[in-house]
Motif scaffolding. Structure first.
Motif, PDB file in Angstrom:
ATOM      1  N   PHE A   1       4.461  -1.116 -11.273  1.00 27.81           N
ATOM      2  CA  PHE A   1       3.256  -0.555 -11.503  1.00 27.81           C
ATOM      3  C   PHE A   1       2.760  -1.069 -12.997  1.00 27.81           C
ATOM      4  O   PHE A   1       1.434  -1.367 -13.336  1.00 27.81           O
ATOM      5  CB  PHE A   1       3.459   1.048 -11.531  1.00 27.81           C
ATOM      6  CG  PHE A   1       3.050   1.597 -10.310  1.00 27.81           C
ATOM      7  CD1 PHE A   1       2.647   1.124  -9.144  1.00 27.81           C
ATOM      8  CD2 PHE A   1       3.806   2.649 -10.070  1.00 27.81           C
ATOM      9  CE1 PHE A   1       2.804   1.487  -7.866  1.00 27.81           C
ATOM     10  CE2 PHE A   1       3.953   3.338  -8.832  1.00 27.81           C
ATOM     11  CZ  PHE A   1       3.175   2.866  -7.549  1.00 27.81           C
ATOM     12  N   ARG A   2       3.625  -1.169 -14.023  1.00 26.97           N
ATOM     13  CA  ARG A   2       3.498  -1.522 -15.356  1.00 26.97           C
ATOM     14  C   ARG A   2       2.952  -3.074 -15.271  1.00 26.97           C
ATOM     15  O   ARG A   2       1.845  -3.469 -15.910  1.00 26.97           O
ATOM     16  CB  ARG A   2       4.612  -1.542 -16.341  1.00 26.97           C
ATOM     17  CG  ARG A   2       4.216  -0.900 -17.684  1.00 26.97           C
ATOM     18  CD  ARG A   2       5.531  -0.523 -18.546  1.00 26.97           C
ATOM     19  NE  ARG A   2       5.706   0.965 -18.126  1.00 26.97           N
ATOM     20  CZ  ARG A   2       6.670   1.591 -17.767  1.00 26.97           C
ATOM     21  NH1 ARG A   2       7.510   1.065 -17.090  1.00 26.97           N
ATOM     22  NH2 ARG A   2       6.681   2.769 -17.820  1.00 26.97           N
TER      23      ARG A   2
ATOM     24  N   LYS B   1       1.557  -4.596 -12.776  1.00 29.83           N
ATOM     25  CA  LYS B   1       0.469  -4.772 -11.968  1.00 29.83           C
ATOM     26  C   LYS B   1      -0.853  -4.147 -12.726  1.00 29.83           C
ATOM     27  O   LYS B   1      -1.736  -4.049 -12.326  1.00 29.83           O
ATOM     28  CB  LYS B   1       0.425  -3.865 -10.669  1.00 29.83           C
ATOM     29  CG  LYS B   1       1.444  -4.891  -9.657  1.00 29.83           C
ATOM     30  CD  LYS B   1       0.958  -6.164  -9.510  1.00 29.83           C
ATOM     31  CE  LYS B   1       1.841  -7.080  -8.576  1.00 29.83           C
ATOM     32  NZ  LYS B   1       1.446  -8.243  -8.208  1.00 29.83           N
TER      33      LYS B   1
ATOM     34  N   TRP C   1       0.913  -1.076  -0.141  1.00 33.45           N
ATOM     35  CA  TRP C   1      -0.137   0.032  -0.072  1.00 33.45           C
ATOM     36  C   TRP C   1       0.736   1.411  -0.056  1.00 33.45           C
ATOM     37  O   TRP C   1       0.518   2.169  -0.556  1.00 33.45           O
ATOM     38  CB  TRP C   1      -0.830  -0.106   1.180  1.00 33.45           C
ATOM     39  CG  TRP C   1      -0.360   0.149   2.433  1.00 33.45           C
ATOM     40  CD1 TRP C   1       0.128  -1.168   3.497  1.00 33.45           C
ATOM     41  CD2 TRP C   1       0.056   1.217   3.269  1.00 33.45           C
ATOM     42  NE1 TRP C   1       0.840  -0.575   4.388  1.00 33.45           N
ATOM     43  CE2 TRP C   1       0.625   0.747   4.304  1.00 33.45           C
ATOM     44  CE3 TRP C   1       0.094   2.554   2.912  1.00 33.45           C
ATOM     45  CZ2 TRP C   1       1.167   1.766   5.411  1.00 33.45           C
ATOM     46  CZ3 TRP C   1       0.474   3.501   3.834  1.00 33.45           C
ATOM     47  CH2 TRP C   1       1.244   3.083   5.116  1.00 33.45           C
TER      48      TRP C   1
ATOM     49  N   SER D   1       1.598   3.023  -3.236  1.00 37.11           N
ATOM     50  CA  SER D   1       0.490   3.612  -3.925  1.00 37.11           C
ATOM     51  C   SER D   1       0.975   5.020  -3.778  1.00 37.11           C
ATOM     52  O   SER D   1       0.528   6.092  -4.613  1.00 37.11           O
ATOM     53  CB  SER D   1      -0.636   3.502  -3.051  1.00 37.11           C
ATOM     54  OG  SER D   1      -0.858   4.042  -2.071  1.00 37.11           O
TER      55      SER D   1
ATOM     56  N   LEU E   1       2.466   6.567  -7.000  1.00 30.60           N
ATOM     57  CA  LEU E   1       1.526   6.640  -8.099  1.00 30.60           C
ATOM     58  C   LEU E   1       0.968   7.949  -8.588  1.00 30.60           C
ATOM     59  O   LEU E   1       0.093   8.403  -7.746  1.00 30.60           O
ATOM     60  CB  LEU E   1       0.558   5.500  -8.103  1.00 30.60           C
ATOM     61  CG  LEU E   1      -0.442   5.075  -9.337  1.00 30.60           C
ATOM     62  CD1 LEU E   1       0.420   4.409 -10.393  1.00 30.60           C
ATOM     63  CD2 LEU E   1      -1.419   4.164  -8.861  1.00 30.60           C
TER      64      LEU E   1
ATOM     65  N   LYS F   1      -1.026  -0.859 -13.279  1.00 31.58           N
ATOM     66  CA  LYS F   1      -1.602   0.421 -12.623  1.00 31.58           C
ATOM     67  C   LYS F   1      -1.222   1.697 -13.699  1.00 31.58           C
ATOM     68  O   LYS F   1      -1.780   2.550 -13.514  1.00 31.58           O
ATOM     69  CB  LYS F   1      -0.811   0.474 -11.434  1.00 31.58           C
ATOM     70  CG  LYS F   1      -1.202  -0.384 -10.323  1.00 31.58           C
ATOM     71  CD  LYS F   1      -2.285  -0.137  -9.498  1.00 31.58           C
ATOM     72  CE  LYS F   1      -2.320  -1.025  -8.322  1.00 31.58           C
ATOM     73  NZ  LYS F   1      -3.638  -0.815  -7.953  1.00 31.58           N
ATOM     74  N   ILE F   2      -0.402   1.408 -14.441  1.00 33.59           N
ATOM     75  CA  ILE F   2       0.121   2.423 -15.393  1.00 33.59           C
ATOM     76  C   ILE F   2       0.269   1.747 -16.862  1.00 33.59           C
ATOM     77  O   ILE F   2       0.496   0.436 -17.029  1.00 33.59           O
ATOM     78  CB  ILE F   2       1.288   3.282 -15.280  1.00 33.59           C
ATOM     79  CG1 ILE F   2       2.641   2.104 -15.125  1.00 33.59           C
ATOM     80  CG2 ILE F   2       1.237   3.893 -13.760  1.00 33.59           C
ATOM     81  CD1 ILE F   2       3.851   3.072 -15.105  1.00 33.59           C
TER      82      ILE F   2
END
Length: 174
Positions: free
Chosen positions: A164-165, A167, A3, A6, A9, A169-170
């Motif tokens: 992030f990529r 997952k 968490w 985040s 992000l 997320k982006i």
């Protein structure tokens, strides 16, 4: 533990500060911009604002959006850039610590939800903006060269962005 990631992000990602238009900010309720200087507005080794930067600041002012520059750089660097623009600034801001971000928002007399933080680094601009509770926009660095500390930060950033990529997320590429 995850968490905490985040906080790195960004709320949004754009290629350049010039892709950020006042009409879109107004629609979102934004009344104040806290922006980084080096590699966000101009290359880190460029002393003065370019004509495009001057025009962008004028555009924001014409739409009643307040802009303050916040930088970890020294007073001379930030002052030489900011004063011709008649723009308030904070130097040696100690980003990502939230003190400078929150102080600037208070001085602008805007609510948290009315502020956007714009910058080119996850570890200073995005993290600091997110920890302070602001909307954050990550821009692509203007040049690919950096000072020593920033080069180190970029290695960490790449690992976070790759996570992030993976997952989902982006979706943008560096």
């Amino acid at each position: 533990m995850l968490w905490m990631l985040s906080y790195f992000l960004p709320s949004e990602h754009v290629k350049s500060v010039f892709d950020i238009q006042p009409q879109a900010l107004k629609k979102r309720g934004i009344k104040g911009i806290i922006t980084d200087l080096d590699n966000t507005l101009v290359a880190w080794d460029v002393k003065d604002a370019t004509p495009e930067v001057i025009q962008w600041f004028k555009l924001m002012k014409d739409h009643d959006i307040k802009v303050t520059i916040i930088s970890n750089n020294n007073k001379e660097r930030v002052e030489i850039f900011s004063e011709p623009l008649s723009t308030p600034f904070v130097y040696s801001a100690r980003k990502p610590l939230s003190n400078a971000f929150k102080t600037v928002a208070r001085e602008m007399e805007v609510k948290k939800k009315e502020v956007v933080v714009i910058g080119d680094q996850l570890l200073t601009d995005v993290l600091g903006g997110n920890l302070s509770g602001f909307y954050t926009i990550l821009v692509v660095p203007i040049v690919q060269t950096d000072g020593k500390i920033t080069r180190f930060n970029r290695k960490i950033e790449r690992k976070i962005l790759n996570y992030f990529r993976r997952k989902g997320k982006i979706s943008w590429e560096e």
